[in-house]
Design a protein around this motif. Structure first.
Motif, short mmCIF file in Angstrom:
data_model
loop_
_atom_site.label_atom_id
_atom_site.label_comp_id
_atom_site.label_asym_id
_atom_site.label_seq_id
_atom_site.Cartn_x
_atom_site.Cartn_y
_atom_site.Cartn_z
N GLN A 107 -8.46 -1.52 4.74
CA GLN A 107 -9.32 -0.49 4.16
C GLN A 107 -8.61 0.29 3.05
O GLN A 107 -9.19 0.58 2.00
CB GLN A 107 -9.78 0.48 5.25
N ILE A 108 -7.34 0.59 3.28
CA ILE A 108 -6.56 1.30 2.26
C ILE A 108 -6.43 0.45 1.01
O ILE A 108 -6.60 0.93 -0.12
CB ILE A 108 -5.16 1.67 2.81
N ARG A 136 -9.53 0.56 -1.12
CA ARG A 136 -9.65 1.82 -1.86
C ARG A 136 -8.67 1.86 -3.03
O ARG A 136 -9.02 2.29 -4.13
CB ARG A 136 -9.37 3.00 -0.92
N GLN A 137 -7.47 1.39 -2.77
CA GLN A 137 -6.45 1.41 -3.83
C GLN A 137 -6.81 0.46 -4.96
O GLN A 137 -6.61 0.78 -6.15
CB GLN A 137 -5.08 1.05 -3.25
N TRP A 141 -7.14 8.91 2.19
CA TRP A 141 -8.40 8.27 1.84
C TRP A 141 -9.52 8.61 2.85
O TRP A 141 -10.59 8.01 2.79
CB TRP A 141 -8.22 6.75 1.78
N ASP A 142 -9.26 9.53 3.75
CA ASP A 142 -10.25 9.92 4.77
C ASP A 142 -10.68 8.73 5.63
O ASP A 142 -11.86 8.59 5.99
CB ASP A 142 -11.48 10.58 4.13
N HIS A 197 0.66 3.94 -3.17
CA HIS A 197 0.41 5.37 -2.92
C HIS A 197 1.51 6.22 -3.56
O HIS A 197 1.24 7.27 -4.13
CB HIS A 197 0.35 5.63 -1.41
N HIS A 217 -9.36 2.03 -7.03
CA HIS A 217 -8.73 3.09 -7.81
C HIS A 217 -8.05 2.51 -9.04
O HIS A 217 -8.16 3.03 -10.16
CB HIS A 217 -7.71 3.84 -6.95
N THR A 231 0.83 -1.21 0.00
CA THR A 231 0.00 0.00 0.00
C THR A 231 0.86 1.27 0.00
O THR A 231 0.44 2.30 -0.52
CB THR A 231 -0.95 0.01 1.21
#
Length: 398
Positions: free
Chosen positions: A168-169, A172-173, A127-128, A107, A176, A103
């Motif tokens: 969670q990251i 999201r990634q 990512w809030d 990023h 994306h 991750t």
């Protein structure tokens, strides 16, 4: 691209001394204290004190991606250890074509490689994702207090938080990457494959003859002192006070001319202009002095002809290596060329010691160098290495 993912994070000891990174997996006395892992999309986070359960899960899901933040760090700890059943992490993680997902690396890629080694907290904030690290444990780590010295319940709570946020990251990634298209996802996964190679390269290291290197370094340091003393003796007349051949500003002024500040003892005068004497003490009767400075003009060693050539071609008139090389070339046979050549020789000797011998000796562990290979540092995406930099080996045959 893969049917399942396993999220991983480790907490370790911090036993490596300076200049090594304290928690580095390549230090023999460091070991993993706690293993945290989770199947992506499931609620349970497994927290254990050995790799046994993790390796069994990896073996059960041979096509699952292994996900972590700064994953190379975790991979190296797996590669140096075996569980009770003699499972080899090398067989499970490296030898098989398992997808990897870091991750931190993703990023770094997706933000245009502008952020160097982004922390888990920084990526979560991007990512809030709500995430608050335990400040007490963070401070202990900063002070060199490893995971083996922290209460297990507190440590597991800390570790579980990291695993859940990483999961969670990752989600999201991955979304994306899918949104960017199949080609982008394949590109990201292809870049991740390098983690396997560099992790194995680092943990295995490079054989290094430390004793011979120390002996040669000592010889070079002795030779350097002699060379420096000779340079000072030969060229001290070019400087109005104590000459320092390692001072770029002094070298520049000697070559191109200018003014030098000279510190001297100035007599102290009273209001009438008479010198003031010490009235008592060991210096009774002696003239009082104070430190003062004056400017002294230093004539240029470089010939006017070469100065015009430098000016015409827009070359820098400083004291860098390229400038010194040009002085040697275009003022050949002149005093300036001899001076520039002497400084270049001195600098080359210094660089050989400080860039090659000292770092290699400092970072060698039991006759092996374990460089750190950095995936999230350069803006071009080029791999870099540090502690020591093994991509900066001298090309000189000696």
């Amino acid at each position: 691209m893969f049917e399942q993912a396993i999220i991983l994070d480790l907490e370790t000891t911090i036993n490596a001394p300076t200049p090594h990174f304290g928690a580095t997996p390549t230090w023999p006395d460091n070991f993993a204290v706690a293993y945290g892992y989770q199947l992506a999309g499931e609620d349970d986070v497994f927290l254990e004190d050995s790799a046994e359960g993790l390796l069994e899960l990896l073996d059960k899901h041979p096509k699952a991606a292994l996900v972590g933040h700064n994953l190379s760090f975790d991979l190296m700890y797996l590669l140096k250890s075996k569980d009770k059943n003699s499972f080899s992490a090398n067989d499970i993680v490296v030898s098989k074509p398992r997808p990897l997902w870091d991750t931190m690396k993703y990023h770094h890629i997706m933000t245009g490689r502008g952020q160097v080694n982004p922390s888990l907290e920084r990526v979560a904030k991007f990512w809030d994702i709500p995430f608050q690290k335990d400040d007490e444990i963070k401070e202990r780590f900063k002070l060199g207090i490893g995971a083996d010295q922290i209460d297990q319940e507190l440590l597991y709570e800390y570790l579980e938080g990291d695993v859940r946020v990483t999961e969670q990251i990752f989600a999201r990634q991955l979304n994306h990457a899918w949104d960017k298209g199949d080609t982008y996802l394949k590109y990201a996964l292809e870049l991740m494959t390098g983690l396997k190679a560099t992790s194995e390269m680092s943990i295995k290291g490079l054989a290094f003859d430390t004793a011979s290197a120390e002996a040669e370094r000592n010889d070079l340091e002795s030779n350097l002192k002699s060379c420096e003393a000779q340079v000072i003796k030969t060229w001290e007349g070019c400087w109005p006070c104590a000459f320092n051949p390692n001072s770029p500003s002094q070298i520049e002024t000697v070559l191109w001319g200018g003014e030098a500040k000279v510190v001297y003892d100035q007599e102290v005068l009273d209001e009438s202009g008479a010198v003031v004497l010490y009235k008592s003490g060991a210096k009774a009767g002696e003239v009082k002095t104070k430190k003062a400075t004056r400017l002294v003009t230093v004539p240029a060693l470089v010939t006017p002809k070469s100065q015009k050539l430098f000016d015409k071609r827009g070359w820098e008139t400083k004291s860098g290596a390229q400038t010194l090389q040009r002085v040697v070339q275009y003022d050949e046979g002149k005093t300036s060329a001899d001076f520039a050549a002497a400084i270049l020789e001195l600098r080359n000797k210094t660089k050989t010691i400080t860039t090659y011998f000292k770092p290699y000796v400092k970072f060698a562990v039991n006759g092996v160098i374990h460089p750190s290979y950095n995936h999230c540092v350069t803006q071009t995406g080029r791999l870099s290495s540090s502690k020591p930099n093994m991509q900066n080996v001298t090309s000189k045959d000696k």
